[in-house]
Enzyme design. Structure first.
Site, short mmCIF file in Angstrom:
data_model
loop_
_atom_site.label_atom_id
_atom_site.label_comp_id
_atom_site.label_asym_id
_atom_site.label_seq_id
_atom_site.Cartn_x
_atom_site.Cartn_y
_atom_site.Cartn_z
N HIS A 238 0.57 -1.45 -0.55
CA HIS A 238 0.36 0.47 0.21
C HIS A 238 1.05 1.42 -0.17
O HIS A 238 0.91 2.45 -0.48
CB HIS A 238 -1.05 0.36 0.88
CG HIS A 238 -1.47 0.92 1.62
ND1 HIS A 238 -2.95 1.34 1.36
CD2 HIS A 238 -1.11 2.13 2.09
CE1 HIS A 238 -3.49 2.16 1.08
NE2 HIS A 238 -2.41 2.93 1.92
N GLU A 239 2.13 1.50 0.76
CA GLU A 239 2.57 2.64 0.82
C GLU A 239 3.75 2.77 -0.49
O GLU A 239 4.03 3.81 -0.68
CB GLU A 239 3.71 2.45 2.24
CG GLU A 239 3.17 2.42 3.57
CD GLU A 239 1.66 3.32 3.71
OE1 GLU A 239 2.16 4.46 2.90
OE2 GLU A 239 0.96 2.71 3.82
#
EC number: 3.4.24.-
Length: 292
Positions: A140-141
């Protein structure tokens, strides 16, 4: 990155030109308007880009994040290897990887460009998530970095800052002239009080717009994390967050790029940088169903 900057600047210029035309029709002095537009753009974009350029330094300083240069534990080695694998799959440079002390399950990404970013995770995440869930959070990051979300948000904030400065002064001038009966553009003390109040009001609306856009980017980052780590892992990570959802203690400048956001109902939802976890999970499941 540069294409995105050029497009935003071109859009901002076009809208400001339109605003200039409208203000001239309202009787605002064109010479004063030109100077105001330049001043507003300098201050509006200047602060936003200075924050972007200093984002890694400020994030490390404010969270106490320790960058992993040489892994000392199996967990640190796994973190570096996982981030490197995701970064290669996303086509970006290897970010710095850091760990910061915090009981909440969270992580964030920041940095001025896709090839000079920082990805940091909390000790709470490492203690409360299994590797599959943590892998999805890292995905996600990395998706935030690959999507250029930090630059995009800085550009959007610059546009919003510019409009807040311009509109507050133009509307403040019109109100001040109407109240004082002075149509020649003279400025009394009341003008500055009005401008200050209008900046607060317009600033709230600008924040709502920025947070709405941030929530859209979260859905996209979730989809990116699902693509990098697997949809089931991404859903499991968000479900874990929903079970252990505490107060977000990240500094304000990086909260929008964390995995976990705040919780709110009613008007408060308009100021949240993240959608509710239930909506994010539902979006991933819907995408999974449509792909079948």
């Amino acid at each position: 990155m540069f294409n995105r900057i050029f497009l935003f600047l071109l859009t901002n210029l076009a809208v400001l030109m339109l605003a200039g035309i409208v203000m001239s029709l309202l009787g605002v002095n064109p010479a004063q308007m030109s100077g105001l537009l330049v001043m507003a753009a300098i201050f509006g974009f200047g602060g936003s880009f200075i924050s972007l350029l200093l984002s890694k330094f400020m994030a490390k300083r404010s969270t106490g994040a320790q960058v992993i240069t040489e892994p000392r534990t199996p967990t640190e080695r796994w973190l570096l290897e996982t981030v490197r694998r995701h970064a290669q799959a996303a086509g970006i440079g290897m970010p710095e990887v850091a760990v910061y002390d915090g009981p909440e399950i969270n992580a964030f990404a920041t940095g001025a460009n896709r090839n000079d970013a920082l990805v940091a995770v909390s000790t709470g995440l490492l203690q409360n998530m299994d590797q599959d869930e943590a892998e999805a959070v890292l995905g996600h990051e990395i998706a935030h970095v690959a999507n250029g979300d930090m630059v995009t948000m800085a550009l959007l904030q610059g546009v919003l800052n510019t409009f807040v400065i311009v509109l507050a002064r133009v509307v403040g001038g019109i109100i001040d002239s109407a109240l004082s009966g002075n149509r020649e553009g003279g400025r009394g003390f009341a003008y500055y009080i009005i401008v200050f109040a209008l900046e607060m009001v317009f600033g709230l609306f600008a924040t709502m717009i920025a947070m709405w856009f941030s929530r859209r980017r979260e859905f996209r980052a979730d989809a990116g994390g699902a693509q990098l780590a697997g949809r089931s892992k991404m859903i499991a990570a968000l479900e874990r967050l929903s079970l252990n959802h505490g107060q977000n203690t990240l500094p304000s400048q990086v909260q929008a790029f964390g995995i976990s956001g705040g919780v709110g109902e009613g008007l408060r939802r308009l100021f949240l940088s993240h959608p509710p976890l239930t909506e994010r999970i539902a979006a991933l499941r819907a995408a999974s169903g449509s792909a079948m």
